[in-house]
Design an enzyme around this catalytic site. Structure first.
Site, PDB file in Angstrom:
ATOM      1  N   ARG A   1     -11.804   4.473   7.663  1.00  0.00           N
ATOM      2  CA  ARG A   1     -10.500   4.324   6.990  1.00  0.00           C
ATOM      3  C   ARG A   1     -10.616   4.557   5.484  1.00  0.00           C
ATOM      4  O   ARG A   1      -9.648   4.912   4.833  1.00  0.00           O
ATOM      5  CB  ARG A   1      -9.996   2.884   7.160  1.00  0.00           C
ATOM      6  CG  ARG A   1      -9.403   2.573   8.496  1.00  0.00           C
ATOM      7  CD  ARG A   1      -8.938   1.140   8.424  1.00  0.00           C
ATOM      8  NE  ARG A   1      -8.326   0.699   9.666  1.00  0.00           N
ATOM      9  CZ  ARG A   1      -7.822  -0.513   9.832  1.00  0.00           C
ATOM     10  NH1 ARG A   1      -7.890  -1.387   8.851  1.00  0.00           N
ATOM     11  NH2 ARG A   1      -7.276  -0.861  10.972  1.00  0.00           N
TER      12      ARG A   1
ATOM     13  N   ARG B   1     -14.346  -8.586   6.173  1.00  0.00           N
ATOM     14  CA  ARG B   1     -13.580  -8.270   7.393  1.00  0.00           C
ATOM     15  C   ARG B   1     -14.465  -8.375   8.637  1.00  0.00           C
ATOM     16  O   ARG B   1     -14.034  -8.861   9.672  1.00  0.00           O
ATOM     17  CB  ARG B   1     -13.002  -6.854   7.322  1.00  0.00           C
ATOM     18  CG  ARG B   1     -11.707  -6.802   6.540  1.00  0.00           C
ATOM     19  CD  ARG B   1     -10.907  -5.565   6.905  1.00  0.00           C
ATOM     20  NE  ARG B   1      -9.783  -5.384   6.010  1.00  0.00           N
ATOM     21  CZ  ARG B   1      -8.593  -5.952   6.166  1.00  0.00           C
ATOM     22  NH1 ARG B   1      -8.361  -6.756   7.174  1.00  0.00           N
ATOM     23  NH2 ARG B   1      -7.621  -5.721   5.311  1.00  0.00           N
TER      24      ARG B   1
ATOM     25  N   ARG C   1       0.869  -1.184   0.000  1.00  0.00           N
ATOM     26  CA  ARG C   1       0.000   0.000   0.000  1.00  0.00           C
ATOM     27  C   ARG C   1       0.902   1.231   0.000  1.00  0.00           C
ATOM     28  O   ARG C   1       2.083   1.133   0.284  1.00  0.00           O
ATOM     29  CB  ARG C   1      -0.886   0.010   1.267  1.00  0.00           C
ATOM     30  CG  ARG C   1      -1.953  -1.081   1.233  1.00  0.00           C
ATOM     31  CD  ARG C   1      -2.916  -0.959   2.403  1.00  0.00           C
ATOM     32  NE  ARG C   1      -3.827  -2.113   2.420  1.00  0.00           N
ATOM     33  CZ  ARG C   1      -4.139  -2.793   3.507  1.00  0.00           C
ATOM     34  NH1 ARG C   1      -3.644  -2.458   4.673  1.00  0.00           N
ATOM     35  NH2 ARG C   1      -4.969  -3.826   3.433  1.00  0.00           N
TER      36      ARG C   1
END
Length: 199
Positions: free
Chosen positions: A139, A150, A46
């Site tokens: 986020r 998730r 990332r």
């Protein structure tokens, strides 16, 4: 006398529980005492992530081969990517005499329990699933599909984390300073650390 290499510390908890923030505070307060075991992953880096610092970024073929050769303590698959802790990553930290910190998924914890590592286990949990969902949405790094995955993984992890005997301590992170105090007390009672500030 302190053992040559202190027992490692295994951290587990759902993504968004605040686990990384708590680990970061620990490193800031005791920079000489802890070392991070850098995990391997087959996912792409990332923005801002560095190879060898945040992860060892590798290919599926290479990692699969290393797993078959018995080089990993634990591995897990998440969102189609492989993650794992190599024996070498832990040994590298232990060789420095520091407490090795592993930040791993539930699947990994179960595998470590089958190994000879003998760490202390810390579970960080969010105050509620609603709060966890809010944190993950804030986020803005997940697609809706990935977010739902998730959350589903998180509810299984929390169930496992709360089961008696699976962890040495379960810390509910509803308030970061309070959660850190609880973590710090647990660590000071298990390791011989000199504090930078008054203990």
């Amino acid at each position: 006398m302190l053992q040559k290499s202190p027992r490692p510390l295994v951290f587990c908890g759902p993504s968004g529980s605040g686990k990384s923030t708590l680990i970061k505070q620990l490193f800031e307060e005791f920079p000489e005492k802890f070392g991070f075991s850098v995990s391997h992953t087959t996912r792409k880096p990332r923005s801002g992530e560095e190879d060898g610092k945040h992860y060892y970024f590798t290919t599926r073929e290479k990692m699969q081969k290393q797993i078959e050769q018995g080089e990993f303590l634990e591995t897990a698959t998440f969102s189609g990517n492989l993650y794992g802790t190599s024996k070498r990553a832990v040994e590298d930290v232990q060789r420095t005499g520091k407490v090795c910190i592993l930040d791993i998924e539930m699947q990994g914890v179960k595998q470590i329990k089958q190994s000879s590592l003998d760490p202390l286990y810390v579970f960080i949990k969010p105050p509620s699933m609603d709060e966890l969902e809010k944190r993950l949405r804030n986020r803005q790094t997940e697609s809706e599909d990935s977010l739902q995955r998730r959350l589903s993984v998180a509810s299984t992890e929390i169930e496992y984390g709360e089961k008696s005997g699976n962890f040495d301590i379960v810390i509910e992170n509803d308030n970061l300073p309070k959660a850190y105090i609880k973590l710090r007390e647990f660590i000071l009672s298990n390791f011989d650390l000199q504090c930078k500030t008054e203990c």
